[in-house]
Structures are given as structure tokens and as C-alpha cells.
Write a protein that holds these residues in place. Structure first.
Motif, PDB file in Angstrom:
ATOM      1  N   ASN A  33     -22.183  -9.899 -18.412  1.00 34.13           N
ATOM      2  CA  ASN A  33     -21.164 -10.088 -17.377  1.00 34.13           C
ATOM      3  C   ASN A  33     -21.111 -11.549 -16.931  1.00 34.13           C
ATOM      4  OD1 ASN A  33     -20.321  -7.428 -17.357  1.00 34.13           O
ATOM      5  ND2 ASN A  33     -21.658  -6.823 -15.665  1.00 34.13           N
ATOM      6  N   ILE A  34     -22.282 -12.178 -16.799  1.00 37.37           N
ATOM      7  CA  ILE A  34     -22.333 -13.603 -16.448  1.00 37.37           C
ATOM      8  C   ILE A  34     -21.734 -14.439 -17.578  1.00 37.37           C
ATOM      9  CG2 ILE A  34     -23.869 -15.547 -15.962  1.00 37.37           C
ATOM     10  CD1 ILE A  34     -25.808 -13.511 -14.682  1.00 37.37           C
ATOM     11  N   GLN A  35     -22.106 -14.119 -18.798  1.00 39.42           N
ATOM     12  CA  GLN A  35     -21.589 -14.840 -19.963  1.00 39.42           C
ATOM     13  C   GLN A  35     -20.056 -14.781 -20.020  1.00 39.42           C
ATOM     14  OE1 GLN A  35     -23.646 -15.734 -23.548  1.00 39.42           O
ATOM     15  NE2 GLN A  35     -24.212 -16.835 -21.694  1.00 39.42           N
ATOM     16  N   LYS A  36     -19.502 -13.601 -19.873  1.00 41.22           N
ATOM     17  CA  LYS A  36     -18.047 -13.429 -20.002  1.00 41.22           C
ATOM     18  C   LYS A  36     -17.294 -14.092 -18.859  1.00 41.22           C
ATOM     19  CE  LYS A  36     -18.599  -9.123 -22.612  1.00 41.22           C
ATOM     20  NZ  LYS A  36     -18.454  -7.644 -22.596  1.00 41.22           N
ATOM     21  N   ARG A  37     -17.837 -13.986 -17.650  1.00 37.28           N
ATOM     22  CA  ARG A  37     -17.165 -14.616 -16.501  1.00 37.28           C
ATOM     23  C   ARG A  37     -17.118 -16.134 -16.652  1.00 37.28           C
ATOM     24  NH1 ARG A  37     -19.387 -16.975 -12.253  1.00 37.28           N
ATOM     25  NH2 ARG A  37     -21.425 -15.955 -12.511  1.00 37.28           N
ATOM     26  N   LEU A  38     -18.249 -16.721 -17.022  1.00 34.51           N
ATOM     27  CA  LEU A  38     -18.289 -18.178 -17.173  1.00 34.51           C
ATOM     28  C   LEU A  38     -17.467 -18.652 -18.369  1.00 34.51           C
ATOM     29  CD1 LEU A  38     -22.020 -18.916 -16.259  1.00 34.51           C
ATOM     30  CD2 LEU A  38     -19.994 -19.332 -14.869  1.00 34.51           C
ATOM     31  N   LEU A  39     -17.386 -17.825 -19.419  1.00 32.46           N
ATOM     32  CA  LEU A  39     -16.559 -18.197 -20.568  1.00 32.46           C
ATOM     33  C   LEU A  39     -15.085 -18.235 -20.175  1.00 32.46           C
ATOM     34  CD1 LEU A  39     -16.285 -18.862 -23.590  1.00 32.46           C
ATOM     35  CD2 LEU A  39     -16.069 -16.404 -24.008  1.00 32.46           C
ATOM     36  N   ARG A  40     -14.626 -17.242 -19.407  1.00 30.67           N
ATOM     37  CA  ARG A  40     -13.219 -17.240 -18.965  1.00 30.67           C
ATOM     38  C   ARG A  40     -12.917 -18.482 -18.125  1.00 30.67           C
ATOM     39  NH1 ARG A  40     -14.263 -11.616 -18.245  1.00 30.67           N
ATOM     40  NH2 ARG A  40     -14.708 -11.964 -16.024  1.00 30.67           N
ATOM     41  N   GLU A  41     -13.839 -18.821 -17.224  1.00 33.80           N
ATOM     42  CA  GLU A  41     -13.646 -20.021 -16.398  1.00 33.80           C
ATOM     43  C   GLU A  41     -13.593 -21.271 -17.273  1.00 33.80           C
ATOM     44  OE1 GLU A  41     -16.733 -20.185 -13.502  1.00 33.80           O
ATOM     45  OE2 GLU A  41     -16.165 -18.299 -12.512  1.00 33.80           O
ATOM     46  N   MET A  56      -8.248 -25.636 -29.771  1.00 31.56           N
ATOM     47  CA  MET A  56      -7.746 -24.271 -29.588  1.00 31.56           C
ATOM     48  C   MET A  56      -6.242 -24.142 -29.764  1.00 31.56           C
ATOM     49  SD  MET A  56      -9.911 -22.619 -26.415  1.00 31.56           S
ATOM     50  CE  MET A  56      -9.288 -23.754 -25.169  1.00 31.56           C
ATOM     51  N   GLY A  57      -5.516 -25.265 -29.685  1.00 29.21           N
ATOM     52  CA  GLY A  57      -4.058 -25.168 -29.656  1.00 29.21           C
ATOM     53  C   GLY A  57      -3.580 -24.964 -28.224  1.00 29.21           C
ATOM     54  N   ASP A  58      -2.351 -24.528 -28.061  1.00 29.10           N
ATOM     55  CA  ASP A  58      -1.756 -24.416 -26.728  1.00 29.10           C
ATOM     56  C   ASP A  58      -2.002 -23.075 -26.054  1.00 29.10           C
ATOM     57  OD1 ASP A  58      -0.700 -26.989 -26.834  1.00 29.10           O
ATOM     58  OD2 ASP A  58       1.077 -26.305 -27.930  1.00 29.10           O
ATOM     59  N   VAL A  59      -2.489 -22.085 -26.789  1.00 28.91           N
ATOM     60  CA  VAL A  59      -2.705 -20.750 -26.224  1.00 28.91           C
ATOM     61  C   VAL A  59      -4.173 -20.584 -25.843  1.00 28.91           C
ATOM     62  CG1 VAL A  59      -2.554 -18.275 -26.603  1.00 28.91           C
ATOM     63  CG2 VAL A  59      -0.822 -19.792 -27.591  1.00 28.91           C
ATOM     64  N   ILE A  60      -4.423 -20.256 -24.573  1.00 22.57           N
ATOM     65  CA  ILE A  60      -5.784 -20.063 -24.092  1.00 22.57           C
ATOM     66  C   ILE A  60      -6.192 -18.598 -24.283  1.00 22.57           C
ATOM     67  CG2 ILE A  60      -7.308 -20.179 -22.089  1.00 22.57           C
ATOM     68  CD1 ILE A  60      -5.481 -22.338 -20.937  1.00 22.57           C
ATOM     69  N   PRO A  61      -7.249 -18.322 -25.047  1.00 22.63           N
ATOM     70  CA  PRO A  61      -7.693 -16.928 -25.231  1.00 22.63           C
ATOM     71  C   PRO A  61      -8.031 -16.276 -23.889  1.00 22.63           C
ATOM     72  CG  PRO A  61      -8.795 -18.396 -26.778  1.00 22.63           C
ATOM     73  CD  PRO A  61      -8.089 -19.275 -25.798  1.00 22.63           C
ATOM     74  N   GLN A  62      -7.669 -15.022 -23.745  1.00 23.39           N
ATOM     75  CA  GLN A  62      -7.866 -14.320 -22.479  1.00 23.39           C
ATOM     76  C   GLN A  62      -9.057 -13.373 -22.485  1.00 23.39           C
ATOM     77  OE1 GLN A  62      -5.962 -15.078 -19.661  1.00 23.39           O
ATOM     78  NE2 GLN A  62      -5.409 -16.718 -21.097  1.00 23.39           N
ATOM     79  N   THR A  63      -9.569 -13.058 -23.652  1.00 26.36           N
ATOM     80  CA  THR A  63     -10.722 -12.161 -23.744  1.00 26.36           C
ATOM     81  C   THR A  63     -11.749 -12.747 -24.702  1.00 26.36           C
ATOM     82  OG1 THR A  63      -9.849 -10.896 -25.613  1.00 26.36           O
ATOM     83  CG2 THR A  63      -9.230 -10.161 -23.391  1.00 26.36           C
ATOM     84  N   VAL A  64     -12.967 -12.234 -24.621  1.00 24.41           N
ATOM     85  CA  VAL A  64     -14.017 -12.672 -25.543  1.00 24.41           C
ATOM     86  C   VAL A  64     -13.630 -12.342 -26.973  1.00 24.41           C
ATOM     87  CG1 VAL A  64     -16.399 -12.261 -26.271  1.00 24.41           C
ATOM     88  CG2 VAL A  64     -15.871 -12.506 -23.839  1.00 24.41           C
ATOM     89  N   GLU A  65     -13.045 -11.173 -27.171  1.00 22.50           N
ATOM     90  CA  GLU A  65     -12.658 -10.749 -28.517  1.00 22.50           C
ATOM     91  C   GLU A  65     -11.606 -11.704 -29.092  1.00 22.50           C
ATOM     92  OE1 GLU A  65     -12.801  -8.775 -25.840  1.00 22.50           O
ATOM     93  OE2 GLU A  65     -14.711  -7.810 -26.403  1.00 22.50           O
ATOM     94  N   GLU A  66     -10.587 -12.033 -28.280  1.00 25.72           N
ATOM     95  CA  GLU A  66      -9.549 -12.955 -28.739  1.00 25.72           C
ATOM     96  C   GLU A  66     -10.146 -14.334 -29.018  1.00 25.72           C
ATOM     97  OE1 GLU A  66      -5.253 -14.862 -27.283  1.00 25.72           O
ATOM     98  OE2 GLU A  66      -6.396 -13.569 -25.925  1.00 25.72           O
ATOM     99  N   ASN A 358     -19.941 -24.494 -24.626  1.00 28.81           N
ATOM    100  CA  ASN A 358     -20.354 -25.041 -23.334  1.00 28.81           C
ATOM    101  C   ASN A 358     -19.730 -24.298 -22.156  1.00 28.81           C
ATOM    102  OD1 ASN A 358     -20.305 -28.517 -24.445  1.00 28.81           O
ATOM    103  ND2 ASN A 358     -22.019 -27.109 -24.310  1.00 28.81           N
ATOM    104  N   PHE A 359     -20.446 -24.275 -21.051  1.00 26.29           N
ATOM    105  CA  PHE A 359     -19.917 -23.883 -19.743  1.00 26.29           C
ATOM    106  C   PHE A 359     -19.771 -25.143 -18.882  1.00 26.29           C
ATOM    107  CE2 PHE A 359     -22.134 -19.454 -19.964  1.00 26.29           C
ATOM    108  CZ  PHE A 359     -21.061 -18.936 -20.657  1.00 26.29           C
ATOM    109  N   HIS A 360     -19.292 -24.972 -17.669  1.00 26.56           N
ATOM    110  CA  HIS A 360     -19.323 -25.991 -16.616  1.00 26.56           C
ATOM    111  C   HIS A 360     -18.559 -27.271 -16.961  1.00 26.56           C
ATOM    112  CE1 HIS A 360     -22.280 -23.242 -15.101  1.00 26.56           C
ATOM    113  NE2 HIS A 360     -23.180 -23.562 -16.017  1.00 26.56           N
TER     114      HIS A 360
END
Length: 531
Positions: A33-41, A56-66, A358-360
Motif C-alpha cells: 500500500n505504501i509502495q503503490k501510494r508513493l508510486l502514484r504520487e 513515459m511520453g505524454d500519458v501518465i500511467p494511473q495504475t501499477v499494472e498500467e 525513484n520516489f520523492h
């Protein structure tokens, strides 16, 4: 005053422990849960920057799977041109510092931007390591204000230098000599002054390479029997340490060791050699080294707990993916193959290539640094953890494959030499072909004055490899040939090589030759370079 420093000063030790070591009690779901939250941020932050869009291009992935489907794996080559001028306008966050490394496989510096949050995590991790390395049980806090460190790290802009600075900022520790003074000195002078100051003021923690600490202990033992009185003995603190140490050594009938002078609280180290020198360090210094893993591109990522077994990864340092070894092999054989990855909570015992993001406000996405880890267990009852426990296995460039049958890591070779009865200075090994057979050719430099029998050395190394690498014995019996060759290098070969590298202005990472598969040019210099 930082939060950690405030907690220590106010005696809120339980809170300090939870802040820096509480991650080991997370269950896999909480960890992810910590990993996924920080990845989205991170993706939302990085995706709006020029460097993020370049990957990444212009589209920001919205999920870990994407994210894992659309974002490619990267190496430093994907960022080198963008970072060459250190243009801060292309970054997601203004860097607090720029760290650099050239790496053993690169002739040009790698520059890595560290936002303030990434920089602060360098110190956070060391505080945790100080707690883990010195405790006897969870919550046992031995830290005190102004604890003293021997300064044995490289200066900024190398990451180890920033780790020292961030640690001092987090907890008001004292370095011997002080950072500002010591970083202007060469390594030998810095350590010598640090030891001199430690004789007067004491020493609480050591942080650095295990091989360096083992060598310091060895030299201390050798020199203690011939040390002449000096004016430093007039200092009452120095005199008391020496008299106490002399009483111990007299009773035990041995030479003086560093542990007789200083009663350290803890030792922190990292790298392939930590496990190899663990027993020697405990003999000389009285403590086992706590092993951690850090890389310039991400900072501190994992460390052992107080039982000195497997390492646990930090949930908030980076987003982790792991390529199973068989998937890595497929990608090596077919460069167009996209290897599958597992997440931290999906790991089972086996060997994996580490991939991180990376995070942060960092910049590296699905980054492959070429390091392998072995999952030794899922969970550890001794420390109350249900998370996967790992140990550093090898760098990709440090794995020698003989006949597609037996795989040797730097740790394997090093341990086989270290546990043999050989008085050696250093070594290198190359994969060579003799009479159509692939060979493991080990080159060893004897210590000055030592005589090494090649036949005896080969026999002991051969026996040790048989015990360490299960496929080694099968290799010999299946193909009916001897795959090991041992040769001696001239005395002083490594010292002359490193001196020549320093004089030529070589980067720190290229001063010492690599143990595994040195180039023919490097080997020729070791074999034939003279005073």
C-alpha cells in the motif's frame, strides 16, 4: 532541530525506534500500500516534467499494472544526454544536491539529482542502521547525543559523502575528524587523524567498507607489538585506554586489538565483502557489521535487522520490481524479449535482478542497475517480520559463467580465497579458454615476504569452491577436466597499479582494478608493471 534529534533529546526512544525501524513489522499488504501510494504520487510529479515525458511520453500511467505495461526498462544511457548539463529546468523537483558516480563500467561520470526528500532519507536510513546495529532487542535504543563516527567515507559529491552529511544533520553525530576538515584531506591522512582523535575522545560507530575495517584491524594487531611510546600517552584519556587494553591482552596472552581500545556500539557496512569479512571484523572490533545496500541512483534501499541475517527493503525508498533469474537469462539471449517482473510481496526464494523507480521527485523509472539479490526466506520469526528477506547476490558484470554449467559470483571466489590458508594482498579472476575448455583463472598477489605454493593454494581454493558452488564439482566430473588455474602476481602489483591510476587523475571508482574479469590491458599492467 530534526524530528529524530528532538525525539532523542526528549528521551522518546520508543517513538524514535518506530520512526526508523518500524517498517520491519509491516505485513506484505501494508508494505505494498505504501509502495503503490508513493508510486502514484511520483508518476504524477515526474510525468509533468520534461525528463519524465522523455521516458513515459505524454500519458501518465494511473495504475501499477498500467505502469508496468507501458513504461520501458531504463538504464543510465536513457538519461545521460538529458543530465549531461545538469539542467534543473527539465527535472520534476529542484535538486538539493547533485551526487556523482562513474561506476566501474563507465569512463564518464554519472550525475544524479537528489531532491531534498531523497537527501533526507540518506540520513534517516543511517539512523535506523545505528539503532539496528547496536540493539539487543526491538526498542533497545543505545543512541546518545554526539555519538562519534570515524570518518572513512568519500567526500561529496560521492553519495557516501552525502550520507555522512545527512546523518550529521539528522542526529547531531560527531565525525572524527570533522567533515569540513576531513574532506580536505586524502583518505589515509583522514583515517589516521580520526584514529588519533578517537584515542582521546572515544569511538561509538563505524560506517564504511568491510574490507577497509578488516584491514585496519589487521594492521592494528600487527603494529601493536612494536608501537613505541609517544607524547599522546601524556593525555589521561589515551593513557587510560592503553592501560585498560594492556591488562586485557596480558590476561588473554595476545596482541592488542581495536576492541581492547574502543567498545563500539555498532558497525555498519555494505557491499560484496561484508559477509566475507564478518568474522574477522567481529574478532578485531568486537561487533558483527550490519549490512545494508545503497546505490547512487536511489540512496539506501535495504538493511539487515539486529539478528544480522537477511536484509529487508524500505517501503518508502523506491518502487521495487524483481526480474527472476530465468527471465533475465531470456532477455540476455533475446534483446527484444521484455522480461516479466514480480513485486515485493510476490517474491519466493530464488535469485532476482533488482529494478527500481525513484520516489520523492527522483527521475529514474524502471531502472536496471545490474544487481542481483537472493531471497533467502519469506519472513523472519526472530525479528517478527513477514516480509521477504534478501541478501546481495552479485552484480551482472561480476558473474562468470563457465561452460553454461557453473556460475561463479565475486562473493564465491572471494570466500574461496579468503578461507584458504593464503597470505595474500588481493586478487583478480578471468574466464579464459585453454585447449577449447573454459577456465577459471585466479591471479593472486602474495603479501610482502610471504611464500605461496601455487599447488597448495590451488588445492585449497578448489576444495572451497566445491563446497560453495554445488555445480563446480559436477562441472569437473561431467566434462572430465580441471577448470581452475592459479597464478601469482608480482609483489606490489596492486599498489603500483593504484598509484599509477591516482597519478593519472583516475576517478575513485577506477583506482582499484575489478576483481572479476579485468580487461587484458589491466591484467598486463598487474603482471608486468614494475617499480
Amino acid at each position: 532541530m530534526t524530528e529524530s534529534s528532538k525525539l532523542l533529546r526528549e528521551g522518546r526512544k520508543e517513538e524514535l525506534w518506530v520512526k526508523h525501524c518500524g517498517y520491519i513489522t509491516l505485513n506484505p499488504e501494508e508494505f505494498m500500500n505504501i509502495q503503490k501510494r508513493l508510486l502514484r504520487e511520483q508518476l504524477n510529479l515526474l510525468g509533468r516534467s520534461k525528463i519524465g515525458k522523455a521516458i513515459m511520453g505524454d500519458v501518465i500511467p494511473q495504475t501499477v499494472e498500467e505502469f508496468r505495461e507501458v513504461v520501458p526498462f531504463t538504464t543510465y544511457d536513457n538519461y545521460a544526454e538529458l543530465l549531461a548539463e545538469r539542467d534543473e529546468s527539465i527535472l520534476p523537483v529542484k535538486p538539493h544536491v547533485w551526487a556523482r558516480t562513474s561506476g566501474r563500467t563507465s569512463s564518464t561520470p554519472k550525475w544524479v539529482p537528489y531532491p531534498k526528500k531523497m537527501y533526507d532519507r540518506l540520513g534517516d536510513a543511517v539512523v535506523g542502521a545505528m539503532l539496528m546495529s547496536s540493539c539487543g532487542y526491538p526498542g533497545d535504543v543505545k543512541l546518545e547525543q554526539n555519538d562519534k563516527f570515524l570518518l572513512s567515507t568519500a567526500p561529496p559529491p560521492y553519495t557516501s559523502g552525502y550520507i555522512s552529511h545527512a546523518t550529521q544533520e539528522q542526529l547531531d553525530v560527531r565525525f572524527l575528524p570533522p567533515l569540513e576538515e576531513g574532506e580536505k584531506m586524502d583518505y589515509g591522512s583522514r583515517v589516521a587523524l580520526g584514529f588519533k582523535m578517537a584515542m582521546r575522545e572515544g569511538l561509538d560507530y563505524f560506517m564504511g567498507l568491510a574490507s577497509v575495517l578488516a584491514r585496519m584491524g589487521e594492521q592494528f594487531e600487527q603494529q601493536s607489538s612494536s608501537t613505541k611510546p609517544s607524547k599522546d600517552l601524556l593525555n589521561p584519556f589515551v593513557l587510560w585506554r592503553m592501560l585498560r587494553a594492556l591488562m586485557i591482552t596480558k590476561v588473554q596472552n595476545r596482541n592488542m586489538l581495536p576492541k581492547d581500545i574502543w567498545h563500539l556500539k555498532g558497525i555498519m557496512s555494505g557491499g560484496t565483502d561484508t559477509d566475507i569479512y564478518r568474522d574477522k571484523i567481529e574478532y578485531y572490533w568486537g561487533f558483527k557489521p550490519l549490512e545494508g545496500f545503497a546505490t547512487t541512483e536511489a540512496g539506501n534501499l535495504a538493511m539487515q535487522s539486529w539478528n544480522f541475517k537477511g536484509m529487508t527493503f524500505f517501503p518508502d525508498a523506491a518502487f521495487y520490481e524483481f526480474i527472476p533469474l530465468e527471465e533475465h537469462v531470456k532477455s540476455q539471449e533475446d534483446p527484444t524479449y521484455n522480461p516479466k517482473t514480480l513485486l515485493y510481496d510476490q517474491l519466493v526464494p530464488g535469485v532476482y535482478e533488482l529494478v527500481f523507480t525513484n520516489f520523492h521527485g527522483g527521475i529514474f523509472l524502471r531502472y536496471r542497475i545490474g544487481d542481483f539479490f537472493e531471497v533467502t526466506s519469506v519472513g523472519d520469526e526472530e525479528i517478527g517480520s513477514t516480509l521477504p528477506q534478501l541478501r546481495f547476490y552479485s552484480r551482472i558484470v561480476d558473474i562468470l559463467d563457465i561452460g553454461n554449467f557453473a556460475r561463479f559470483t565475486e562473493r564465491d571466489i572471494w570466500k574461496a580465497i579468503e578461507t584458504a590458508n593464503i597470505s595474500y594482498t588481493d586478487w583478480v579472476v578471468r574466464k579464459e579458454v585453454l585447449d577449447t575448455h573454459p577456465q577459471l583463472h585466479v591471479y593472486i598477489e602474495p603479501k610482502p615476504g610471504a611464500e605461496i605454493s601455487i599447488e597448495t593454494a590451488k588445492g585449497e581454493i578448489d576444495q572451497n569452491l566445491t563446497e560453495l558452488v554445488s555445480e563446480y564439482k559436477d562441472l569437473k566430473t561431467t566434462f572430465d577436466y580441471d577448470p581452475l588455474i592459479v597464478s601469482l602476481l608480482p609483489t606490489g602489483a596492486f599498489s603500483r597499479y593504484m598509484s599509477a591510476q591516482v597519478e593519472s587523475g583516475a576517478d575513485m571508482a577506477h583506482i582499484k582494478p575489478p576483481h572479476m574479469q579485468p580487461s587484458e590491458v589491466i591484467l598486463e599492467r598487474l603482471l608486468h608493471e614494475k617499480d
